[in-house]
Structures are given as C-alpha cells and as structure tokens.
Design a protein around this motif. Structure first.
Motif, PDB file in Angstrom:
ATOM      1  N   THR A 299       0.821  -1.153  -0.011  1.00 53.26           N
ATOM      2  CA  THR A 299      -0.024   0.013  -0.099  1.00 53.26           C
ATOM      3  C   THR A 299       0.832   1.384   0.074  1.00 53.26           C
ATOM      4  OG1 THR A 299      -0.153  -0.086   2.484  1.00 53.26           O
ATOM      5  CG2 THR A 299      -1.977  -1.065   1.350  1.00 53.26           C
ATOM      6  N   GLN A 301       3.006   1.787  -2.333  1.00 57.24           N
ATOM      7  CA  GLN A 301       3.185   2.132  -3.651  1.00 57.24           C
ATOM      8  C   GLN A 301       1.973   2.640  -4.215  1.00 57.24           C
ATOM      9  OE1 GLN A 301       6.250   1.956  -5.019  1.00 57.24           O
ATOM     10  NE2 GLN A 301       7.218   1.247  -3.052  1.00 57.24           N
ATOM     11  N   ARG A 309       2.791  -2.238  -6.930  1.00 60.30           N
ATOM     12  CA  ARG A 309       1.721  -2.439  -5.767  1.00 60.30           C
ATOM     13  C   ARG A 309       1.375  -3.526  -5.449  1.00 60.30           C
ATOM     14  NH1 ARG A 309      -1.505   1.745  -3.074  1.00 60.30           N
ATOM     15  NH2 ARG A 309      -3.370   0.956  -2.192  1.00 60.30           N
TER      16      ARG A 309
END
Length: 441
Positions: A299, A301, A309
């Motif tokens: 999270t 990213q 992500r």
C-alpha cells in the motif's frame, strides 16, 4: 611353480548400458535412467519442461506433480514454477481441538447430501475420507466451506487487477470487505451467534477508483444445508443511495465486471449441495503455492505503478497474469474434486485441488457448457496469524484466468483472520449502506 591366470579387468557399465546388458531397455527407458533430482530454486518453464518432466523433486517426478491443465499453462501461457521444499503447516490448536471434539458427532445424510451435528473445526478429518466412498467429494467440499479462518475474514487491501493477455494492465478496482461466520467461530467467544438461521455474512464496498467508489454488495448465506433456500444478495446503488435485492442465482454471476464468479471466490464458494454431483477423483501430489511471500499488496506504492503495488503478479511479461517468477511452489498432497454444476450455471464442470491435511484449495479449472477448457484458477496461500493470534492458512492472491478470451482478473489482499472488535452487527445491510455512503463521498 603355481601358474597364475590373469583375467582382463571388466569395463564398468553404467546408465543405459546396464539396462542394455541386462536386457531391460524396455522396462527402464534411457530417459528415466538419466533422470535427476532437481534443486530448490530451479525454475520450470515452457522451454525446459519436456526435458525435465521425468526428473524428480522430493523424490516425485515433475510430471506426476503437474496436472494436465497446469502443464497446458506452462506450455501455452508462459507460466513459470520456481521449486521450493515443502514445509509443514500447523493449523491453530483451537481448530485442531474442535475437529477432535466435534467431528465424531457429524452425520452425513446420503439422501440429500447434507450434514448435521457440526459445531466447529473440520467436519470430516482426512482419516475418515475414503476414495471409494461415493460421497467423499461432498465431504471434502463440506470441509472447505466450514469456517476455517477462526471467526471473521478481514479482506484487507483487496483489489482486482484487470489484465489483457496481449496488452497487459488495464485497470484496478479496490474494495473493503469482511466475511463474518455465524457458526464454527473460534475466537474465544461463543462458537455460534444468532438463532441458527444464518451461516455467514459478507460485504464488499468499492473505494477506488472514484467512478465506482461507494458501490457495494451484501450477501447472507442461510444455514440450509440442502441449499433449498438461496442466499440473499443485495447491491447498493450510490446513484440513488438505495439497495436492491439480487436474484437467488447471484452466486453464479460474475463479481462486478471481473472474470470471477461469486462461486469462484476461494475457487469453490458454494455449498456442495448447490452442485448436482461432486466426485472425489483421486488423491495426489501437485506443485502449489502454499507460502506466498509476506506482502501481497504494497500500500506504500502508488496506484499508478500496479507492478510495485501488487508485486506477486507478473505484469512485466505476457500474458501479464501469472504468479510472479520469484513466488515459490512446493509439493502438496491434495484431493481432486470434480463438481457438476446445475444446468443454468455457466460451467459444465469445475475441478478443484484441495489440501488433504486442511481444507485449502490451490488450483482449479472450469469447463464451459461445451466441455472445453475455459478458466484456470491459481491461488496463492500462506499461513498467517490473526489479530488475536489465531493461526490460519489464508488465500491471499487469486489468479482467475480466462484462457479462451485471453483475459484475467487477479485479486490480491493482505488478508487476516479475527480482526479485533468485530461484532455480528458490524457485517450487515445497514453497515453496507453506511460504509458505501461514506466511501462514496
């Protein structure tokens, strides 16, 4: 003087020559005599599969651990498999104790394929499931659908990534979701809550991207083992701030616009009695993902960099939907169950590969109504510890791959069991509306 007779030294005969010298070439082909034990870290791919399929890993041949559809994925869909040694997985002591205490009271009714007497734990321990039992398939699925996660599933950070096999990443949809089990609860409180009518409740609420933010669904699965009473399902429509009831066949519908049916949640989400028949085909070893790396969704990213992500999905090379190359696969012993859905279902068959020691599906596939290969399911699992210390094996990534359309929807989640402080009333239609309304702002 004694005469000494010298004989010429015998040449050493090895490998295929031994077989030839003994006349055993028909029994032991040269290829098998040259087979070797592969090392952990070896990567199986389409270029080497034929040359190593008779090699072994943990003394089992690769070919014997790669089912037909998985082999198809390797050869035709660029799937790679990085080998790792199998690791023993311990279920939570509460689950083990509940299985020991309560499984002896579970009764299977052959007439309608229902069970009674179950309270918590595994209804049918592995030692009670026999391959020659015509109802063994039903029993394996009852094990799968009984609560194994303690009390509540918290699908943290769950998101579906839409992927085209030729073009790659398309978009992502992120949700907030929980499933609350009304029976079989193992969180230190009552084993069951409510009046016994409801088995479980689940809600999903979208929060990303903005155009779907606030859309949600809520479903109630009733404690009707014969499946005669359908699930209640509701959709929240943010445009009118109202919920509407969905049809009783919603379990056979796609989740939103994804490639995944509600029935495909956890590969197989329906009660076994929703299917016309469930056969236990065999017990075998397969290569599977039982120890997915710790972080499924990063999270930290940005949404704009989906590969970072969602690091456990290989979005860097076609077909952009397989497990990442660094994800390790290990030998696991599984039941293979073939289900025949009702005629109105999109599938004609569904096959699931489910761990023998505890009910966790690793692999599966579905055939269309013509009997042709349609979808492949590859699920990444890992042992995890809930907020209250409960140990469970959690599905954390699901690869739902439509091989006919050349498209996939992969979900990822940092899933946990038994989040703190969640009550029965926290997973309800009213809460769906409250959460959806808040998300829609």
């Amino acid at each position: 003087m004694q005469t000494v007779h010298h004989t010429a030294p015998r040449p050493r005969i090895r490998g295929a020559a031994v077989a030839a010298a003994l006349g055993l070439t028909m029994l032991f082909p040269a290829q098998s005599l040259l087979a070797k034990e592969l090392e952990p870290g070896f990567v199986i791919d389409k270029d080497n599969y034929e040359s190593i399929k008779n090699d072994t890993f943990e003394n089992k041949t690769i070919a014997s651990m790669v089912p037909e559809k998985l082999e198809w994925m390797i050869k035709n869909y660029n799937l790679t498999i990085k080998l790792a040694h199998s690791k023993k997985i311990e279920m939570d002591p509460k689950y083990v104790e509940a299985t020991k205490n309560y499984s002896k009271d579970v009764q299977f009714n052959p007439e309608d394929r229902t069970i009674s007497g179950w309270k918590a734990g595994m209804p049918f321990p592995p030692e009670t499931i026999k391959l020659d039992d015509p109802h063994a398939g039903d029993k394996v699925i009852w094990n799968l659908r009984a609560a194994t996660y303690g009390a509540t599933m918290d699908l943290r950070d769950i998101a579906w990534v839409f992927l085209d096999a030729k073009k790659g990443y398309e978009r992502v949809q992120a949700f907030q979701s929980r499933r609350y089990y009304m029976e079989g609860r193992l969180d230190g409180g009552p084993i069951s809550v409510g009046d016994g009518d409801i088995a479980q409740k689940t809600y999903f609420v979208a929060h990303y991207p903005q155009d779907i933010r606030g859309l949600g669904t809520f479903s109630v699965r009733y404690n009707q083992a014969d499946s005669k009473k359908p699930d209640d399902s509701y959709a929240y429509l943010k445009s009118v701030r109202r919920t509407r009831r969905l049809s009783g066949g919603a379990w056979m519908d796609p989740i939103g616009g994804t490639d995944q049916l509600y029935d495909d949640w956890d590969i197989w989400d329906a009660w076994p009695t929703k299917y016309v028949e469930n056969k236990l085909i065999e017990k075998r070893w397969v290569l599977a993902i039982a120890h997915s790396p710790e972080m499924s969704v990063d999270t930290s990213q940005p949404w704009s960099d989906p590969q970072k992500r969602f690091p456990r999905i290989n979005m860097s090379e076609p077909p952009y939907c397989n497990p990442a190359r660094d994800v390790e696969w290990e030998p696991r012993e599984v039941y293979v169950v073939e289900g025949t859905p009702p005629p109105e279902h999109p599938y004609s068959k569904k096959v699931a590969y489910i761990e023998v020691d505890f009910p966790r599906p690793y692999l599966g596939y579905a055939l269309d109504r013509k009997g042709e290969f349609w979808k492949m399911f590859i699920f990444q699992n890992r042992p995890d510890v809930g907020d209250d210390g409960y140990k469970a094996v959690m599905p954390v990534i699901g690869h739902i791959i439509d091989v006919k359309r050349g498209h996939a929807t992969n979900w990822s989640s940092n899933m946990k069991s038994n989040p703190k402080g969640v009550k029965d009333t926290d997973v309800s239609l009213n809460v769906l509306e409250e959460v959806a309304t808040g998300a829609g702002r």
